[in-house]
Design a protein around this motif. Structure first.
Motif, PDB file in Angstrom:
ATOM      1  N   CYS A 249       0.797  -1.089  -0.013  1.00  0.00           N
ATOM      2  CA  CYS A 249       0.159  -0.059  -0.124  1.00  0.00           C
ATOM      3  C   CYS A 249       0.786   1.028   0.074  1.00  0.00           C
ATOM      4  O   CYS A 249       2.031   1.091   0.655  1.00  0.00           O
ATOM      5  CB  CYS A 249      -1.440   0.294   0.498  1.00  0.00           C
ATOM      6  N   HIS A 257       0.486  -6.438   0.961  1.00  0.00           N
ATOM      7  CA  HIS A 257      -0.350  -7.620   1.495  1.00  0.00           C
ATOM      8  C   HIS A 257      -1.015  -8.712   1.141  1.00  0.00           C
ATOM      9  O   HIS A 257      -1.053  -8.211  -0.307  1.00  0.00           O
ATOM     10  CB  HIS A 257      -1.707  -6.214   1.017  1.00  0.00           C
ATOM     11  N   CYS A 312      -1.547  -2.602   9.804  1.00  0.00           N
ATOM     12  CA  CYS A 312      -1.059  -1.731   8.745  1.00  0.00           C
ATOM     13  C   CYS A 312      -1.983  -0.705   8.655  1.00  0.00           C
ATOM     14  O   CYS A 312      -2.927  -0.114   9.135  1.00  0.00           O
ATOM     15  CB  CYS A 312      -0.455  -2.321   7.441  1.00  0.00           C
ATOM     16  N   CYS A 314      -2.822   1.097   6.601  1.00  0.00           N
ATOM     17  CA  CYS A 314      -4.286   1.515   5.304  1.00  0.00           C
ATOM     18  C   CYS A 314      -5.320   1.165   6.190  1.00  0.00           C
ATOM     19  O   CYS A 314      -5.570   1.542   5.258  1.00  0.00           O
ATOM     20  CB  CYS A 314      -3.503   0.814   4.216  1.00  0.00           C
ATOM     21  N   ARG A 316      -6.313  -2.130   5.678  1.00  0.00           N
ATOM     22  CA  ARG A 316      -6.084  -3.948   5.676  1.00  0.00           C
ATOM     23  C   ARG A 316      -5.931  -4.521   6.538  1.00  0.00           C
ATOM     24  O   ARG A 316      -5.009  -4.387   7.509  1.00  0.00           O
ATOM     25  CB  ARG A 316      -5.084  -3.697   4.594  1.00  0.00           C
TER      26      ARG A 316
HETATM   27 ZN    ZN Z   1      -1.375  -1.533   4.207  1.00  0.00          ZN
END
Ligand code: ZN
Lengths: 434, 143
Positions: A249, A257, A312, A314, A316
């Motif tokens: 990401c 990921h 993470c 992000c 996810r």
């Molecule tokens: Zn991530």
């Protein structure tokens, strides 16, 4: 940005129950439809009903590259040929390639996964994607193409090769994203500079998705600097689906990921085959759990990585695999020491001015392994004085000795003498007659 | 007072020197002086030519790694001990010679020595003060 919020952020428990359901269905399917898998399961005394939890995965037999070769071309397909809408093949340079098939639903899944990949890199509708992955039997070109179309980006299906023309198009069409191998990105930059074009200023590219060959953190820094972009690592392999198995990401750029709702990753000890816990380095193994035409059960990739389950930034929930740090079959054993070309590359990249244009020549003289590191001389390190160049050679020899305890020879060579393929760079020449 | 010299990286492979000569020749570049320093696996060719820009461009276009360096061209009196005197003078000023090479001026039969010092300016000052002739770049390029 996240393409499929629902699946990419599934809470771990829900994800695992989905994985188990899909795994069971895949195991049932291959046992019933692919004689190769039925035979392997029977030999191991295993019935699909024995798989009751994700932990039971370790009961499943491994699949290796030669199994795929032995069943060339369509022996491992799990659907009749009339349901296969596409075939791709690995770029095997020796012998028969590995052939994989896709049903219409597989193609749809693949486009979804590549849409996730590109979205994770911050690419969206409105972007112009310069896709230099090769089109054809190789999965790179069409994989990235379908993903870019799925998110609504404009695709330039340039494929590989004809670099000068690519640069003209990059200048004139103004793509905002690029997809290619990292070594081809550097090659593009070389040629652009020769044409008097500054890749950082004369292009509108903002981000690149690079994969299909191992690369290093240093190479990332270099690509980001040369093009003034974000460089994102993407991963996949023909045997599993092509690109779209895992992706970094842009928020973290730390580990890829794995799209775990479609593939179950494992790390095993390459010697014993025992699964290793999170965080330990070993061979990466994948089981596909949604593919129809060409499912794979515990496919040994020979890639070296490790898995990181930390959440993470992000959002996810998928585990992250560390960027590939080598291959079990690339691993050189030099005087008993395990050496990965990627580690030598990162040692070289620590030296100011050196570019990642290198080759390792391994030989055996008087029953002793020798390793020669050839590095191209560029204007940044060239000097009119012999001793300055010798300092660089000595530094390479010293740093590699520090890192591996192995003595090598460093030879400076003229620019562009180390073969730059349009796709993958050949890093190692092993001349040993064992 | 300084002269520009072009250095070229060469692998120790047969034909590489000839290739440089071919590239320079077909670009219409004339060579005034030349020397090669080599080790077991590479060499550095140093040349002084009549047209630096043309030579640099031709070599780069042919994928050679090149660089420009400033050197000093000194006219050495054609008498025994001429060079020894110059070296002694430089030593006194603690200027070190990185490398040097000689060629003969056609018009006067004087030897011209190209020096690369670790301190070109200090060397030029010391030599000029001792009344030794230092040649301008323009003169050397057109010898
Ligand atoms: Zn991530």
């Amino acid at each position: 940005m996240i393409w499929n919020e629902e699946f990419e952020t599934l809470p771990r428990e829900a994800l695992e129950s989905l994985q188990l359901k899909r795994l069971k269905a895949t195991v049932d399917r291959v046992y019933a439809t692919v004689p190769f898998y039925k035979k392997k399961f029977d030999e191991a005394g295993l019935k699909p009903s024995h798989i009751k939890s994700l932990k039971d995965m370790r009961l499943l037999p491994f699949t290796v590259k030669t199994d795929l070769r032995d069943n060339y071309p369509f022996g491992l397909f799990s659907v009749p040929m009339e349901s296969v809408v596409r075939v791709h093949a690995s770029s095997g340079t020796t012998g028969k390639p590995i052939v994989v098939g896709y049903t219409r639903r597989d193609i749809d899944t693949w486009a979804e996964l590549m849409a996730r990949t590109l979205t994770a890199a911050g690419i969206h509708k409105g972007d112009i994607v310069h896709n230099s992955y090769g089109y054809g039997l190789f999965t790179g070109g069409l994989g990235a193409h379908y993903g870019a179309e799925r998110i609504g980006a404009s695709v330039i299906p340039i494929s590989g090769g004809n670099t000068k023309r690519q640069i003209m198009i990059m200048k004139d069409f103004g793509p905002t994203a690029i997809t290619c191998t990292p070594s081809y990105a550097l090659h593009l930059a070389d040629v652009a500079r020769d044409m008097g074009i500054d890749p950082a200023k004369d292009f509108k590219i903002r981000v690149g998705c690079f994969g299909a060959e191992p690369w290093s953190e240093k190479m990332r820094e270099q690509i980001e600097k040369i093009f003034n972009i974000d460089a994102v690592d993407i991963f996949g392999l023909t045997e599993v689906i092509g690109p779209g198995v895992s992706s970094e990401c842009i928020e973290a750029k730390r580990g890829l990921h794995v799209f775990e709702d479609h593939f179950i990753p494992e790390i095993i000890d390459p010697e014993t085959g025992e699964p290793l816990p999170y965080g330990e380095k070993g061979e990466l193994v994948f089981t596909s759990i949604t593919k129809e035409a060409f499912p794979v059960i515990r496919y040994r990739t020979r890639d070296i990585s490790c898995l990181n389950p930390e959440l993470c930034i992000c959002g996810r929930t998928f585990v992250r695999m560390e960027r590939i740090t080598g291959r079990t079959d690339d691993m050189l054993i030099i005087r008993g020491v395990n050496v990965f070309p990627s580690q030598i590359e990162s040692a070289l990249m620590q030296i100011e001015g050196l570019e990642p244009h290198y080759q390792l020549i391994v030989d055996r003289k008087n029953n002793l392994d020798t390793i020669e590191v050839q590095v191209e001389v560029n204007e940044r390190i060239f000097s009119d004085e012999v001793k300055q160049l010798e300092v660089i050679e000595k530094r390479v020899v010293h740093d590699i000795k520090e890192m591996f305890g192995v003595s090598c020879k460093c030879t400076l060579v003229e620019p562009k003498t180390i073969q730059r393929s349009e796709g993958k760079a050949k890093r190692v020449i092993d001349k040993r007659q064992l | 007072m300084k002269v520009e010299q072009i250095s070229v990286f060469l692998e120790n492979k047969s034909g590489r020197l000839a290739e440089v000569m071919r590239v320079l020749g077909s670009a219409g570049v004339n060579i005034r002086a030349l020397s090669i320093a080599d080790t077991s696996d590479f060499g550095i060719l140093r040349v002084i030519v009549n047209d630096n820009d043309k030579a640099m461009k031709a070599l780069k276009d042919n994928d050679f790694t090149v660089s420009k360096t400033e050197v000093v061209a000194v006219e050495v009196p054609d008498t025994p001990g001429g060079l020894a005197g110059i070296l002694a003078l430089l030593e006194k000023q603690s200027v070190n010679v990185e490398y040097m090479y000689a060629f003969i001026e056609r018009s006067s039969d004087n030897a011209i020595i190209i020096f690369r010092f670790d301190g070109n300016d200090r060397a030029i000052k010391a030599l000029s003060e001792a009344g030794i002739t230092i040649l301008e770049g323009a003169k050397v390029y057109n010898l």
